[in-house]
Design a protein around this motif. Structure first.
Motif, PDB file in Angstrom:
ATOM      1  N   GLY A  43       0.778  -1.231   0.000  1.00 33.06           N
ATOM      2  CA  GLY A  43       0.000   0.000   0.000  1.00 33.06           C
ATOM      3  C   GLY A  43       0.810   1.283   0.000  1.00 33.06           C
ATOM      4  N   THR A  44       2.131   1.170  -0.136  1.00 33.61           N
ATOM      5  CA  THR A  44       2.979   2.370  -0.147  1.00 33.61           C
ATOM      6  C   THR A  44       4.003   2.237  -1.264  1.00 33.61           C
ATOM      7  OG1 THR A  44       4.761   1.556   1.276  1.00 33.61           O
ATOM      8  CG2 THR A  44       2.824   2.447   2.390  1.00 33.61           C
ATOM      9  N   ASP A  45       4.748   3.308  -1.471  1.00 32.72           N
ATOM     10  CA  ASP A  45       5.868   3.224  -2.405  1.00 32.72           C
ATOM     11  C   ASP A  45       7.178   3.042  -1.637  1.00 32.72           C
ATOM     12  OD1 ASP A  45       5.972   5.748  -1.308  1.00 32.72           O
ATOM     13  OD2 ASP A  45       6.417   6.772  -3.189  1.00 32.72           O
ATOM     14  N   GLU A  46       7.068   2.750  -0.345  1.00 30.15           N
ATOM     15  CA  GLU A  46       8.246   2.562   0.497  1.00 30.15           C
ATOM     16  C   GLU A  46       8.643   1.093   0.546  1.00 30.15           C
ATOM     17  OE1 GLU A  46       7.535   4.221   4.334  1.00 30.15           O
ATOM     18  OE2 GLU A  46       6.971   6.164   3.524  1.00 30.15           O
TER      19      GLU A  46
END
Length: 166
Positions: A43-46
């Motif tokens: 759910g993130t770009d991390e």
């Protein structure tokens, strides 16, 4: 600044540069096949870099607490077997682990927004997930490094207890 002083800003790393360095590191890791990978956070770009290593240990290291035994003459053969299975750590390793002590070291390198530096976290456990005590981790540090590291151990290694709630 005076001659010889370092610029404090040069001691920090922005997240974009961290990711670039990770990509370069992972390219090299793939070339030498040492097992590092990138783990995306859902759910993130991390994300973060991760490596899992399975290490056979001598019975004197683990038998008291974990009831595992290993004969020294089997160490080299077992190390080759386990390293060949690192890609799929469950393939054939479980049968070996029922007889011999095997430790799992999991390394995570992530970017700390607070400190603006990469941070290395690692977890040491038996294959069934029981964490090693800090003393057990120290006993598995190679003797060539142990003395130097123990002169300032809290600069090098600390233990964090994780609480899991259901």
């Amino acid at each position: 600044m005076m001659a010889g002083e370092k610029n404090p800003a040069s001691c920090y790393l922005d997240e974009r540069t961290f990711r670039l360095c990770c990509r370069l590191f992972l390219q090299h890791s793939e070339t030498i096949q040492d097992g590092w990978s990138w783990e995306q956070i859902k759910g993130t770009d991390e994300g973060f870099m991760k490596k899992t290593v399975l290490i056979p240990v001598q019975s004197s290291v683990m038998h008291k607490q974990h009831g595992c035994f290993m004969q020294a003459e089997n160490m080299d053969h077992l190390t080759d077997d386990i390293q060949s299975n690192v890609e799929d750590e469950t393939a054939g390793v479980q049968a070996v682990c029922e007889i011999h002590a095997v430790l799992r070291y999991e390394y995570h390198v992530l970017y700390s927004c607070s400190y603006q530096i990469p941070v290395l976290y690692f977890r040491a456990s038996t294959l069934d997930g029981n964490p090693l005590s800090l003393e057990e981790v120290w006993s598995n540090v190679h003797p060539n490094y142990r003395q130097r590291l123990q002169q300032g151990p809290w600069d090098t290694l600390t233990q964090q207890v994780m609480c899991v709630t259901s």
